[in-house]
Design a protein around this motif. Structure first.
Motif, short mmCIF file in Angstrom:
data_model
loop_
_atom_site.label_atom_id
_atom_site.label_comp_id
_atom_site.label_asym_id
_atom_site.label_seq_id
_atom_site.Cartn_x
_atom_site.Cartn_y
_atom_site.Cartn_z
N GLU A 1 0.80 -1.22 0.00
CA GLU A 1 0.00 0.00 0.00
C GLU A 1 0.83 1.28 0.00
OE1 GLU A 1 -2.26 -0.76 3.54
OE2 GLU A 1 -3.96 -1.56 2.40
N LYS A 2 2.07 1.21 0.45
CA LYS A 2 2.86 2.43 0.59
C LYS A 2 4.33 2.14 0.34
CE LYS A 2 3.43 1.92 5.60
NZ LYS A 2 2.94 0.55 5.59
N GLU A 3 5.09 3.22 0.12
CA GLU A 3 6.53 3.07 -0.07
C GLU A 3 7.16 2.42 1.16
OE1 GLU A 3 8.56 6.19 -2.92
OE2 GLU A 3 7.60 7.23 -1.24
N LYS B 1 7.06 4.47 -4.92
CA LYS B 1 5.85 5.00 -5.54
C LYS B 1 6.19 5.57 -6.92
CE LYS B 1 2.24 8.47 -4.64
NZ LYS B 1 1.79 9.49 -3.65
N LYS B 2 5.37 5.21 -7.91
CA LYS B 2 5.59 5.73 -9.26
C LYS B 2 4.25 6.14 -9.87
CE LYS B 2 8.82 4.43 -11.96
NZ LYS B 2 9.70 3.72 -12.94
N TYR C 1 -12.67 3.92 -13.90
CA TYR C 1 -11.63 4.37 -12.98
C TYR C 1 -10.26 4.22 -13.63
CZ TYR C 1 -10.74 -0.60 -12.28
OH TYR C 1 -10.43 -1.93 -12.48
N TYR C 2 -9.29 4.88 -13.02
CA TYR C 2 -7.88 4.73 -13.40
C TYR C 2 -7.05 4.82 -12.12
CZ TYR C 2 -7.35 9.76 -12.68
OH TYR C 2 -7.32 11.01 -12.12
N PHE C 3 -5.75 4.47 -12.21
CA PHE C 3 -4.88 4.54 -11.04
C PHE C 3 -3.93 5.73 -11.18
CE2 PHE C 3 -6.26 0.14 -10.95
CZ PHE C 3 -6.51 -0.05 -9.59
N GLU C 4 -4.00 6.62 -10.21
CA GLU C 4 -3.18 7.83 -10.23
C GLU C 4 -1.69 7.51 -10.02
OE1 GLU C 4 -3.90 12.28 -8.55
OE2 GLU C 4 -3.93 10.69 -7.04
N TYR C 5 -1.41 6.47 -9.24
CA TYR C 5 -0.04 6.01 -9.03
C TYR C 5 -0.07 4.54 -8.68
CZ TYR C 5 -1.27 6.49 -4.07
OH TYR C 5 -1.88 6.39 -2.85
N TYR C 6 1.10 3.93 -8.59
CA TYR C 6 1.20 2.52 -8.23
C TYR C 6 2.51 2.31 -7.48
CZ TYR C 6 4.22 2.38 -12.38
OH TYR C 6 5.21 2.62 -13.29
N MET D 1 -1.00 -2.36 -7.83
CA MET D 1 -2.02 -1.34 -7.86
C MET D 1 -2.50 -1.06 -6.43
SD MET D 1 -2.17 -0.50 -11.03
CE MET D 1 -0.43 -0.89 -11.16
N VAL D 2 -2.72 0.20 -6.13
CA VAL D 2 -3.09 0.62 -4.78
C VAL D 2 -4.52 1.15 -4.80
CG1 VAL D 2 -2.52 2.16 -2.88
CG2 VAL D 2 -0.69 1.22 -4.31
N GLU D 3 -5.35 0.61 -3.92
CA GLU D 3 -6.76 0.97 -3.91
C GLU D 3 -6.95 2.47 -3.69
OE1 GLU D 3 -10.70 0.05 -4.50
OE2 GLU D 3 -8.96 -1.28 -4.67
N GLU D 4 -6.14 3.06 -2.82
CA GLU D 4 -6.29 4.49 -2.55
C GLU D 4 -5.92 5.35 -3.75
OE1 GLU D 4 -4.16 5.66 0.90
OE2 GLU D 4 -5.43 4.52 2.29
N ALA D 5 -5.18 4.77 -4.72
CA ALA D 5 -4.80 5.53 -5.90
C ALA D 5 -5.86 5.47 -6.99
CB ALA D 5 -3.48 4.99 -6.46
#
Length: 233
Positions: A173-175, A188-189, A202-207, A218-222
């Motif tokens: 979920e996090k770095e 994080k990228k 939907y799309y993913f703002e970061y991963y 893939m991160v749910e919060e992103a």
């Protein structure tokens, strides 16, 4: 050297496994006042990170008197584990991560912290395969271990395989969370292009990305809702 003088020793290390997990080996160089000693060992089944840890542990355990030791390793996992204080925090938490899971490679982190207490140890990260002479030599030694005929059993890794349910990691979920494939801290990228897929809302703002094995998480919060228009942005 006077009776009260503490020797300053340089420790160069490298380790690896082919594939990962797979046959493993590590190489070590101890350097003191221009004199060097080389070591290598091989294991039947292990991981890259365990061999990187074992290289440092083995090198420190060869030093029989209290010393100032400067460690040079190309493993971010090992160097950051000490320098960023992760190992010390894990020890304070009795080697239990979130959700009650055990810290991966607990046996080697414990052993490393224990042998470090006997010396004054500092860690330096060096870029691998970048012309650093001792690092290149340690890589050669590690490969000798990997391809040696008399390889040992990595009992700690075999124990992990037998009790894998107790080591399962939480979601990535996090770095700093550890990659499920190779246990390297992820970073994080953000994608260079965010393409909206037809019929996807939907799309993913970061991963999260593993710089070692290049795994992506893939991160749910992103996750973000697709804006009107379904365009590239």
């Amino acid at each position: 050297m006077t009776l009260n003088e503490i020797p300053h020793i340089e420790l160069f290390t490298d380790g690896g496994a082919e594939p990962n997990p797979g046959k493993g080996g590590f190489g070590v160089i101890l350097s003191y006042k221009g004199r060097q000693k080389e070591f290598f060992e091989g294991y039947e089944l292990t991981t890259n990170n365990r061999m990187e840890l074992m290289a440092v542990i083995f090198g420190l355990e060869q030093i029989k008197t209290k010393a100032k030791v400067t460690v040079f390793s190309d493993s971010k996992y090992v160097v950051d584990g000490i320098v960023q204080g992760w190992a010390a925090n894990w020890e304070r938490s009795n080697w239990i991560r979130k959700k009650g899971n055990l810290v991966l490679n607990k046996d080697l982190w414990e052993r490393l912290l224990d042998v470090m207490d006997k010396h004054e140890v500092t860690f330096n990260w060096v870029k691998g395969h970048a012309g650093h002479s001792e690092n290149e030599r340690c890589d050669i030694l590690a490969n000798k271990g990997i391809h040696s005929e008399n390889k040992m059993k990595d009992e700690g890794y075999l124990d992990y395989l037998e009790n894998i349910e107790y080591y399962q990691e939480q979601k990535i979920e996090k770095e700093g969370d550890l990659c499920r494939k190779c246990q390297t801290p992820v970073i994080k990228k953000s994608p260079k292009k965010r393409k909206i897929i037809k019929n996807q809302n939907y799309y993913f703002e970061y991963y999260m990305f593993c710089p070692n094995c290049r795994a992506m998480y893939m991160v749910e919060e992103a996750k973000k809702e697709v804006p009107d228009g379904n365009t590239l942005f």
